[in-house]
Design a protein around this motif. Structure first.
Motif, PDB file in Angstrom:
ATOM      1  N   GLN A  19       1.888  12.199 -11.535  1.00 53.75           N
ATOM      2  CA  GLN A  19       1.657  12.357 -10.092  1.00 53.75           C
ATOM      3  C   GLN A  19       1.356  11.137  -9.859  1.00 53.75           C
ATOM      4  O   GLN A  19       0.081  10.844 -10.134  1.00 53.75           O
ATOM      5  N   ALA A  20       1.793  10.070  -8.895  1.00 51.89           N
ATOM      6  CA  ALA A  20       1.380   9.071  -8.545  1.00 51.89           C
ATOM      7  C   ALA A  20       0.236   9.264  -7.361  1.00 51.89           C
ATOM      8  O   ALA A  20       0.532  10.162  -6.430  1.00 51.89           O
ATOM      9  N   GLN A  21      -0.932   8.511  -7.377  1.00 56.62           N
ATOM     10  CA  GLN A  21      -2.042   8.763  -6.516  1.00 56.62           C
ATOM     11  C   GLN A  21      -2.158   7.358  -6.020  1.00 56.62           C
ATOM     12  O   GLN A  21      -2.536   6.446  -6.481  1.00 56.62           O
ATOM     13  N   TYR A  22      -1.976   7.246  -4.583  1.00 56.77           N
ATOM     14  CA  TYR A  22      -1.891   6.065  -3.863  1.00 56.77           C
ATOM     15  C   TYR A  22      -3.644   5.553  -3.723  1.00 56.77           C
ATOM     16  O   TYR A  22      -4.210   6.375  -3.226  1.00 56.77           O
ATOM     17  N   SER A  23      -3.863   4.350  -4.255  1.00 66.24           N
ATOM     18  CA  SER A  23      -5.101   3.764  -3.949  1.00 66.24           C
ATOM     19  C   SER A  23      -5.129   3.301  -2.634  1.00 66.24           C
ATOM     20  O   SER A  23      -4.178   3.201  -1.947  1.00 66.24           O
ATOM     21  N   GLU A  24      -6.220   2.874  -2.158  1.00 68.37           N
ATOM     22  CA  GLU A  24      -6.573   2.250  -0.819  1.00 68.37           C
ATOM     23  C   GLU A  24      -5.859   1.079  -0.527  1.00 68.37           C
ATOM     24  O   GLU A  24      -5.330   0.628   0.431  1.00 68.37           O
ATOM     25  N   GLU A  25      -5.585   0.176  -1.754  1.00 65.13           N
ATOM     26  CA  GLU A  25      -4.737  -1.076  -1.544  1.00 65.13           C
ATOM     27  C   GLU A  25      -3.514  -0.790  -1.125  1.00 65.13           C
ATOM     28  O   GLU A  25      -2.770  -1.699  -0.557  1.00 65.13           O
ATOM     29  N   ASP A  26      -2.963   0.503  -1.279  1.00 68.27           N
ATOM     30  CA  ASP A  26      -1.404   0.679  -0.855  1.00 68.27           C
ATOM     31  C   ASP A  26      -1.227   1.058   0.657  1.00 68.27           C
ATOM     32  O   ASP A  26      -0.314   1.355   1.138  1.00 68.27           O
ATOM     33  N   TRP A  27      -2.442   1.371   1.161  1.00 74.26           N
ATOM     34  CA  TRP A  27      -2.352   1.915   2.629  1.00 74.26           C
ATOM     35  C   TRP A  27      -1.640   1.084   3.796  1.00 74.26           C
ATOM     36  O   TRP A  27      -1.002   1.839   4.325  1.00 74.26           O
ATOM     37  N   ALA A  28      -2.073  -0.078   3.738  1.00 76.08           N
ATOM     38  CA  ALA A  28      -1.225  -0.881   4.808  1.00 76.08           C
ATOM     39  C   ALA A  28       0.324  -0.799   4.703  1.00 76.08           C
ATOM     40  O   ALA A  28       0.968  -0.686   5.675  1.00 76.08           O
ATOM     41  N   GLU A  29       0.745  -0.976   3.311  1.00 68.77           N
ATOM     42  CA  GLU A  29       2.211  -0.785   2.980  1.00 68.77           C
ATOM     43  C   GLU A  29       2.771   0.616   3.523  1.00 68.77           C
ATOM     44  O   GLU A  29       3.992   0.538   3.985  1.00 68.77           O
ATOM     45  N   ARG A  30       1.929   1.449   3.209  1.00 72.94           N
ATOM     46  CA  ARG A  30       2.283   3.107   3.517  1.00 72.94           C
ATOM     47  C   ARG A  30       2.508   3.021   4.990  1.00 72.94           C
ATOM     48  O   ARG A  30       3.419   3.879   5.465  1.00 72.94           O
ATOM     49  N   ASP A  31       1.499   2.655   5.816  1.00 77.87           N
ATOM     50  CA  ASP A  31       1.626   2.717   7.377  1.00 77.87           C
ATOM     51  C   ASP A  31       3.154   2.053   7.706  1.00 77.87           C
ATOM     52  O   ASP A  31       3.668   2.594   8.800  1.00 77.87           O
ATOM     53  N   ILE A  32       3.664   1.153   6.840  1.00 78.49           N
ATOM     54  CA  ILE A  32       4.806   0.702   7.376  1.00 78.49           C
ATOM     55  C   ILE A  32       6.131   1.515   7.074  1.00 78.49           C
ATOM     56  O   ILE A  32       6.811   2.119   7.712  1.00 78.49           O
ATOM     57  N   TRP A  33       6.207   1.912   5.879  1.00 81.85           N
ATOM     58  CA  TRP A  33       7.462   2.755   5.274  1.00 81.85           C
ATOM     59  C   TRP A  33       7.226   4.157   6.002  1.00 81.85           C
ATOM     60  O   TRP A  33       8.256   4.810   5.847  1.00 81.85           O
ATOM     61  N   MET A  34       6.088   4.618   5.965  1.00 80.62           N
ATOM     62  CA  MET A  34       5.719   6.189   6.486  1.00 80.62           C
ATOM     63  C   MET A  34       5.846   6.211   8.037  1.00 80.62           C
ATOM     64  O   MET A  34       5.787   7.291   8.446  1.00 80.62           O
ATOM     65  N   ASN A  35       5.996   5.025   8.804  1.00 78.93           N
ATOM     66  CA  ASN A  35       5.919   4.959  10.106  1.00 78.93           C
ATOM     67  C   ASN A  35       4.876   5.840  10.521  1.00 78.93           C
ATOM     68  O   ASN A  35       4.903   6.735  11.546  1.00 78.93           O
ATOM     69  N   THR A  36       3.494   5.695  10.329  1.00 75.37           N
ATOM     70  CA  THR A  36       2.553   6.576  10.423  1.00 75.37           C
ATOM     71  C   THR A  36       2.211   6.611  12.120  1.00 75.37           C
ATOM     72  O   THR A  36       1.793   7.526  12.478  1.00 75.37           O
ATOM     73  N   SER A  37       2.432   5.496  12.668  1.00 80.92           N
ATOM     74  CA  SER A  37       1.956   5.751  14.113  1.00 80.92           C
ATOM     75  C   SER A  37       2.846   6.487  14.919  1.00 80.92           C
ATOM     76  O   SER A  37       2.428   7.216  15.776  1.00 80.92           O
TER      77      SER A  37
END
Length: 216
Positions: A19-37
């Motif tokens: 199971q992949a565990q996302y590190s903090e370094e991945d968060w900015a990218e995740r904001d984009i593809w997950m459309n977190t806003s």
């Protein structure tokens, strides 16, 4: 940005589960593809709310929720692994976030306070819950009347139309199963987003959302 993923491998019933565990370094990218806003807007979260993040991992969503509810709000960050919660606490301290409470939950009990929460978030975690019926009952108990639950999952093309067990085995789940389970648990479906985009920009993994309410 280079994507950094920590991988956890478990030997369970003769099967290696990674199971992949996302590190903090991945968060900015995740904001984009997950459309977190958009997710925050869709949930209706507001300043002063008391909310929960079940399956919080290292705190990606928790940090967003903490910012949204502000100093007068509260975020209960729930996970079944103490090491994840320890990393989350470090991430919170780095950001001076004092409105986060971590909870070491059980696989069948998030250990949330009763009749207190405005919104419970379960993102990419519900498919992991073997005791999902019990979990939904306990989540409902934790919500105020009028409180909401928002679930986000990904549906992989290769398991569309397959049984629930087949989908879960593939770390995937379709909204039809979840919709029925929410209704059976006494929730009222408010709205759904069938296509929220592609998980990790992979067009074979479609994200979807369901927002439901506790009305009594």
């Amino acid at each position: 940005m280079t994507k950094q993923i920590h991988t956890l491998c478990l030997f369970f019933l003769g099967i290696f589960i990674c199971q992949a565990q996302y590190s903090e370094e991945d968060w900015a990218e995740r904001d984009i593809w997950m459309n977190t806003s958009k997710l925050m807007e869709y949930s209706g979260i507001a300043s002063g709310n008391r909310v929960a993040d079940i399956g919080c991992h290292e705190g990606y969503l928790t940090m967003h929720l903490s910012q949204q509810v502000g100093e007068n709000g509260r975020v209960y960050a729930v996970d079944v692994r103490s090491d994840r919660l320890e990393t989350l606490r470090e991430n919170a301290a780095d950001r001076n976030r004092k409105n986060i409470i971590t909870i070491l939950g059980d696989y069948d009990d998030p250990k949330l306070p009763e009749d207190e929460l405005d919104i419970v978030f379960i993102f990419d975690t519900y498919h992991e819950m073997d005791a999902h019926e019990k979990m939904l009952r306990l989540v409902k108990k934790s919500l105020k009347v009028g409180g909401k639950i928002i679930l986000m999952e990904k549906l992989k093309d290769r398991v569309r139309g397959k049984s629930r067990a087949d989908q879960v085995y593939a770390h995937s789940l379709s909204p039809g199963y979840v919709r029925k389970e929410l209704q059976e648990a006494g929730f009222t479906i408010i709205s759904e987003i069938e296509d929220h985009g592609d998980w990790e920009r992979d067009s074979s993994k479609q994200m979807w959302l369901i927002l439901a309410e506790k009305r009594s």
